[in-house]
Design an enzyme around this catalytic site. Structure first.
Site, PDB file in Angstrom:
ATOM      1  N   GLU A 214      79.434 -63.872  31.957  1.00 53.61           N
ATOM      2  CA  GLU A 214      78.706 -65.077  31.577  1.00 53.61           C
ATOM      3  C   GLU A 214      79.457 -65.775  30.442  1.00 53.61           C
ATOM      4  O   GLU A 214      80.052 -65.135  29.585  1.00 53.61           O
ATOM      5  CB  GLU A 214      77.301 -64.698  31.113  1.00 53.61           C
ATOM      6  CG  GLU A 214      76.446 -65.872  30.673  1.00 53.61           C
ATOM      7  CD  GLU A 214      75.098 -65.463  30.104  1.00 53.61           C
ATOM      8  OE1 GLU A 214      74.160 -66.270  30.177  1.00 53.61           O
ATOM      9  OE2 GLU A 214      74.979 -64.327  29.579  1.00 53.61           O
TER      10      GLU A 214
ATOM     11  N   LYS B 262      71.672 -70.720  36.154  1.00 57.39           N
ATOM     12  CA  LYS B 262      70.811 -69.635  35.667  1.00 57.39           C
ATOM     13  C   LYS B 262      69.345 -70.064  35.658  1.00 57.39           C
ATOM     14  O   LYS B 262      68.988 -71.091  35.068  1.00 57.39           O
ATOM     15  CB  LYS B 262      71.268 -69.239  34.267  1.00 57.39           C
ATOM     16  CG  LYS B 262      70.543 -68.039  33.665  1.00 57.39           C
ATOM     17  CD  LYS B 262      71.164 -67.734  32.303  1.00 57.39           C
ATOM     18  CE  LYS B 262      70.528 -66.523  31.634  1.00 57.39           C
ATOM     19  NZ  LYS B 262      71.170 -66.249  30.320  1.00 57.39           N
TER      20      LYS B 262
ATOM     21  N   CYS C  84      72.956 -62.757  33.818  1.00 56.16           N
ATOM     22  CA  CYS C  84      72.444 -62.093  32.622  1.00 56.16           C
ATOM     23  C   CYS C  84      70.937 -61.824  32.653  1.00 56.16           C
ATOM     24  O   CYS C  84      70.486 -60.908  33.330  1.00 56.16           O
ATOM     25  CB  CYS C  84      72.844 -62.898  31.387  1.00 56.16           C
ATOM     26  SG  CYS C  84      72.821 -61.941  29.839  1.00 56.16           S
TER      27      CYS C  84
END
Length: 275
Positions: free
Chosen positions: A40, A114, A155
């Site tokens: 990330e 995300k 993440c």
């Protein structure tokens, strides 16, 4: 399928970060990898938003993305660029945290923004408000690759199993989880959550991570992992930055899913009622 993972300590200089990724691409190719996975925020990791703003651009003008696409083409290797912070992609002015899957001709095959943003106050005193600058994505993404379908995440998404159920229901046999996990949460939950996602989906999990003390003052946990569909750890890079390799036998997916056919046994569940 041979995969390479780049475990990095990304800093505040995009040019230096791009050079490090390009070098990792060359190392991955030299090591016989079919695809390289990066963490990330591979292009810039800077919690000073005023300073970072000078180094952010939209996808069409991002210097790190351009360098990675050129290097992937030159080396003839796929790259999952774990994520970049991109500006100018939304009318409301907020940033996006976007992962990009790039093929061996430099073509962007898939994009994923995300979905779950990291807004937490940790017992260590660390406080994070990703939503103060970023907009969440709204779409799960599964991409076709020569080795099977790949489900994309980033993440904090790791903590939401419904996303990974959606990805495996769409045929994903590889789950990519690039990350910049904090040290406290990494120590507590990183390995167990990644192994759980692999076991639940009967899929390979590939998690390239940031590691070390960063120029912006944060510290990240590292331990980039490759986990097989049974939950066995094939690679753990601990705290060492660089390029690591793992070999994936894609027949393992069908083998594990035939032994414990959890995907076939899934059933729709109505909302709970209060008794």
């Amino acid at each position: 399928m041979r995969v390479a993972l780049f475990q990095s300590c990304t800093g505040i200089d995009p040019e230096a970060n791009a050079a490090a990724i390009v070098s990792a691409i060359d190392q991955a190719k030299a090591g016989g990898a079919d695809i390289l996975f990066t963490p990330e925020m591979s292009g810039l990791l800077d919690r000073d938003r005023t300073r970072a703003a000078d180094n952010l651009a939209d996808e069409a003008h991002d210097r790190v993305l351009a360098a990675v696409r050129a290097a992937a083409t030159k080396a003839g290797i796929w790259v999952h660029l774990g994520s970049l912070a991109l500006s100018g992609e939304r009318r409301d002015g907020r940033l996006v945290n976007r992962g990009l899957l790039i093929d061996d001709a430099g073509t962007i095959r898939a994009r994923y923004d995300k979905i779950h943003l990291f807004d937490v106050d940790l017992p260590s005193g660390e406080s994070w408000r990703e939503s103060a600058a970023y907009a969440p994505g709204g779409q799960a993404v599964v991409a076709g690759t020569p080795w099977g379908r790949m489900g994309l995440s980033i993440c904090y998404d790791l903590r939401f199993p419904d996303l990974f159920r959606t990805l495996s229901d769409a045929g994903a046999v590889i789950l990519s989880v690039p990350a910049a996990f904090t040290v406290p949460t990494g120590r507590a939950h990183w390995h167990i959550l990644l192994r759980a996602r692999a076991i639940e989906a009967g899929a390979f999990v590939i998690a390239a991570a940031q590691a070390g003390a960063h120029a912006d003052g944060r510290a990240t946990y590292g331990h980039s992992l490759v986990i097989d569909p049974w939950g066995d750890v094939l690679l753990d890079m601990q705290g060492e930055n660089g390029v690591g390799f793992a070999d994936l036998d894609m027949k393992r997916v069908a083998d594990v899913r035939s032994r414990i056919p959890v995907l076939a046994h899934r059933r729709p569940i109505a909302p709970a009622t209060l008794a």
